[in-house]
Enzyme design. Structure first.
Site, mmCIF file in Angstrom:
data_model
loop_
_atom_site.group_PDB
_atom_site.id
_atom_site.type_symbol
_atom_site.label_atom_id
_atom_site.label_comp_id
_atom_site.label_asym_id
_atom_site.label_seq_id
_atom_site.Cartn_x
_atom_site.Cartn_y
_atom_site.Cartn_z
ATOM 1 N N LYS A 97 4.246 0.930 9.223
ATOM 2 C CA LYS A 97 4.380 2.270 8.428
ATOM 3 C C LYS A 97 3.941 3.311 9.307
ATOM 4 C CE LYS A 97 3.240 0.300 4.888
ATOM 5 N NZ LYS A 97 2.505 -0.121 3.504
ATOM 6 N N GLU A 130 0.955 -1.224 0.130
ATOM 7 C CA GLU A 130 0.027 -0.035 -0.078
ATOM 8 C C GLU A 130 0.837 1.268 -0.053
ATOM 9 O OE1 GLU A 130 -2.650 0.313 3.307
ATOM 10 O OE2 GLU A 130 -3.382 2.436 2.470
ATOM 11 N N ARG A 142 4.723 -12.681 9.908
ATOM 12 C CA ARG A 142 5.501 -11.198 9.633
ATOM 13 C C ARG A 142 6.737 -11.222 10.543
ATOM 14 N NH1 ARG A 142 3.414 -6.144 9.737
ATOM 15 N NH2 ARG A 142 1.786 -6.927 8.643
HETATM 16 P P1 ATP Z 1 2.629 -1.976 7.847
HETATM 17 O O1 ATP Z 1 1.677 -2.478 8.959
HETATM 18 O O2 ATP Z 1 4.087 -1.813 8.167
HETATM 19 O O3 ATP Z 1 2.025 -0.913 7.221
HETATM 20 P P2 ATP Z 1 1.375 -3.493 6.063
HETATM 21 O O4 ATP Z 1 1.104 -5.151 5.955
HETATM 22 O O5 ATP Z 1 0.249 -2.668 6.166
HETATM 23 O O6 ATP Z 1 2.690 -3.126 6.967
HETATM 24 P P3 ATP Z 1 1.523 -3.304 3.024
HETATM 25 O O7 ATP Z 1 1.987 -2.422 2.268
HETATM 26 O O8 ATP Z 1 0.063 -3.527 3.241
HETATM 27 O O9 ATP Z 1 2.168 -2.951 4.859
HETATM 28 O O10 ATP Z 1 2.182 -4.720 2.760
HETATM 29 C C1 ATP Z 1 2.574 -5.191 1.529
HETATM 30 C C2 ATP Z 1 3.021 -6.577 1.777
HETATM 31 O O11 ATP Z 1 4.110 -6.834 2.601
HETATM 32 C C3 ATP Z 1 1.914 -7.467 2.421
HETATM 33 O O12 ATP Z 1 2.106 -8.629 1.935
HETATM 34 C C4 ATP Z 1 2.209 -7.584 3.894
HETATM 35 O O13 ATP Z 1 1.911 -8.871 4.271
HETATM 36 C C5 ATP Z 1 3.929 -7.819 3.675
HETATM 37 N N1 ATP Z 1 4.580 -7.160 5.067
HETATM 38 C C6 ATP Z 1 4.163 -6.066 5.649
HETATM 39 N N2 ATP Z 1 4.649 -6.047 6.876
HETATM 40 C C7 ATP Z 1 5.733 -7.206 6.984
HETATM 41 C C8 ATP Z 1 6.538 -7.766 7.814
HETATM 42 N N3 ATP Z 1 6.778 -7.411 8.940
HETATM 43 N N4 ATP Z 1 7.007 -9.065 7.623
HETATM 44 C C9 ATP Z 1 6.777 -9.780 6.446
HETATM 45 N N5 ATP Z 1 5.734 -9.085 5.543
HETATM 46 C C10 ATP Z 1 5.340 -8.005 5.814
HETATM 47 MG MG MG Z 2 -1.822 -2.176 5.364
#
Ligand code: ATP
Ligand code: MG
Length: 554
Positions: A275, A39, A265
């Site tokens: 983020k 995202e 994760r």
């Molecule tokens: P955040 O909570 O840090 O914003 P998010 O999951 O909302 O993380 P996205 O941009 O939606 O962030 O994530 C893109 C991809 O990266 C998704 O498939 C997510 O599952 C993966 N991802 C995000 N954080 C992690 C992590 N700590 N370890 C492994 N994969 C991750």
């Molecule tokens: Mg997200």
């Protein structure tokens, strides 16, 4: 683990086991297809690197495509700055989406049509309950949900209202479109989840074209389907959403539906990852920006001096698992040391200078001594370093009243200067407050390094630089951005950055360019952040390998 040429040596994991089975079954003679779906609401972090390595890594291993898809269904928080940085970071890590860059917003029209199809099948309805009411009606784990009074609207009425939602007739939050599933389902995600909401905000790509936006749970499976993704790999918190993922694909009669697979994760000690939190640190100016070298973002790690190889090796080392765990950050630090130890040149830098005058060395004389650039890699060659009457050593290497087992310099003691001579401390000069400001030493010409002198031994070897020839530079030392307090809560480390403005670096470093990495003897690995007369060096990592210690104890 390092060798990718021989597939039999690649360690397997549960995802590869699933894929291998599928390739022998319903995917026989077909290729897998993965995607990385960020995202664009912030910069990528080391957790994303794990997901990138997994999705693009599987594609590479199976000679298959991996898409980059921006999951841009939440216009309030998204921005093109993030879209750009995400692409830069993935490329820097060494992965390539080729011509497969997509946006969920590319599919807004198609997603709208899918929603209409659900309404026509009697599987979705427009609901007028407020967000609070929806939450209340939803119930919880113990309590089944209650059906919305709007659930019984006719298909015609729903079609008309949904179109009106799209046409901007209603305000934010006035109406939503919901899937009609089961308010008594034990899985709360199945209790008539919202699939479209009204948000009259500008989208970074579609502008004001749309004022309704699909929810993640609806957009994601269908975007996967539209891109012919076979394995949609996501993190564990989506496990409970999988029945919903499958429900949309089934109700919309998607052929060859993608399969969602969840993995744990990455969580790292001394690190916050989300983020949202990272954005707070930037906005509250706790750090200097998303690429502050203390940040766990990919751009921060890059500026800190991490290499793509170290990050990829780290992701390989920690593996993929099905249950959440906390990874020690010293493993990441171990990986960068491993990558740099035989590839970077060693030089000498004095970070906290103490002047020494070598009283029996002729004034004005300079002697260029031979020095190996690496202890372990002779391919890195040699250099010449100037030796003269006035030199600097690090203050920590001298003690007026040393404790036992202090083998460095103290009054009357003799030490070796790396690549040079033995020196002996003869006199300590102090200012009026009693602070040591200078040492007077003598050197022994017989002890010159490289001449095979065996007359006597000394226990300490110090790094040093010639005072006249060295380059004054700034050095920045970093510590973890987060610490744990006594209750185990993450708190910000107020001392995560130490700036030393009065450092002296070897003359041989005068043409260093920004981005080059060096080992400063006894101080660690550094990257040149700014070249030139006012050079700045950032410490990537110190030399002490905490992880090796932990591992050897086990
Ligand atoms: P955040 O909570 O840090 O914003 P998010 O999951 O909302 O993380 P996205 O941009 O939606 O962030 O994530 C893109 C991809 O990266 C998704 O498939 C997510 O599952 C993966 N991802 C995000 N954080 C992690 C992590 N700590 N370890 C492994 N994969 C991750
Ligand atoms: Mg997200």
């Amino acid at each position: 683990m390092e060798n990718n040429n021989d597939k039999s040596k690649i360690p397997s994991n549960f995802i590869k086991n699933i894929i291998n089975k599928d390739l022998e079954g319903y995917l026989l003679d077909k290729k897998i297809h993965t995607r990385f779906p960020p995202e664009p609401n912030g910069y990528l972090h080391i957790g994303h690197a794990k997901s990138i390595c997994l999705n693009f890594g599987l594609a590479k291993e199976y000679d298959a495509p991996c898409n980059l898809r921006f999951d841009d269904t939440n216009p309030v928080k998204e921005d093109t700055e993030y879209v750009d940085s995400i692409q830069e970071d993935i490329k820097w890590l060494g992965f390539d989406w080729e011509d497969r860059k997509y946006y969920a917003s590319d599919y807004f029209e198609k997603l709208y049509e899918y929603a209409v199809k659900l309404i026509k099948k009697g599987k979705a309805f427009v609901c007028d309950l407020s967000a609070d009411e929806i939450r209340e009606f939803r119930g919880n784990y113990e309590k089944p949900g209650k059906e919305s009074p709007y659930r019984k609207r006719t298909i015609e009425e729903n079609l008309k209202l949904f179109e009106e939602m799209k046409n901007g007739v209603y305000g934010d939050g006035e109406k939503v479109l919901r899937a009609k599933i089961d308010m008594a389902a034990p899985n709360i995600n199945m209790r008539d989840p919202v699939i479209y909401r009204i948000a009259k905000v500008e989208h970074h790509r579609t502008g004001e074209e749309w004022c309704i936006y699909p929810m993640y749970d609806f957009a994601h499976p269908l975007s996967d389907a539209l891109e012919n993704i076979t394995h949609s790999i996501c993190t564990l918190e989506f496990e409970d959403h999988r029945p919903l993922y499958d429900w949309f694909l089934k109700e919309l009669e998607i052929e060859n539906p993608p399969k969602q697979i969840e993995f744990a994760r990455l969580n790292l000690t001394n690190t916050i990852m989300s983020k949202r939190h990272l954005r707070n640190l930037v906005e509250q100016e706790v750090v200097e920006g998303w690429d502050d070298p203390r940040m766990p973002t990919i751009s921060g790690l890059r500026r800190r001096g991490y290499t793509p190889e170290a990050i990829k090796n780290f992701c390989e080392k920690i593996g993929v698992a099905k249950s959440n765990s906390l990874v020690d950050i010293s493993i990441l630090e171990h990986c960068i040391r491993e990558d740099l130890k035989d590839t970077t040149r060693t030089t000498m830098a004095v970070l906290n200078p103490l002047k020494i005058i070598i009283t029996n060395y002729p004034e004005g004389e300079v002697e260029y001594l031979d020095a190996d650039n690496s202890r372990t890699n002779s391919e890195l060659g040699k250099r010449k370093i100037p030796f003269a009457r006035e030199i600097y050593i690090d203050r920590e290497d001298f003690m007026e009243k040393p404790p036992k087992k202090f083998f460095r310099l103290y009054p009357g003691n003799e030490v070796r200067l790396k690549h040079a001579y033995f020196i002996k401390c003869e006199e300590v000069i102090k200012d009026e407050n009693g602070n040591v400001i200078e040492l007077r030493c003598t050197y022994d010409p017989e002890t010159k390094s490289g001449t095979g002198f065996t007359g006597r031994k000394v226990k300490g070897t110090l790094h040093w630089v010639s005072a006249k020839h060295s380059l004054k530079s700034e050095v920045r030392l970093y510590d973890h951005l987060m610490l744990e307090d006594e209750a185990g809560e993450n708190i910000i480390n107020e001392n995560s950055l130490k700036i030393l403005k009065n450092c002296y670096i070897e003359e041989s470093m005068k043409d260093v360019k920004a981005g080059e990495r060096y080992q400063f003897m006894r101080h660690g690995f550094f990257i040149c952040d700014k070249a030139g007369e006012k050079a700045v060096y950032n410490r990537i990592v110190s030399l002490k390998d905490k992880w090796k210690k932990i591992k050897n104890k086990k």
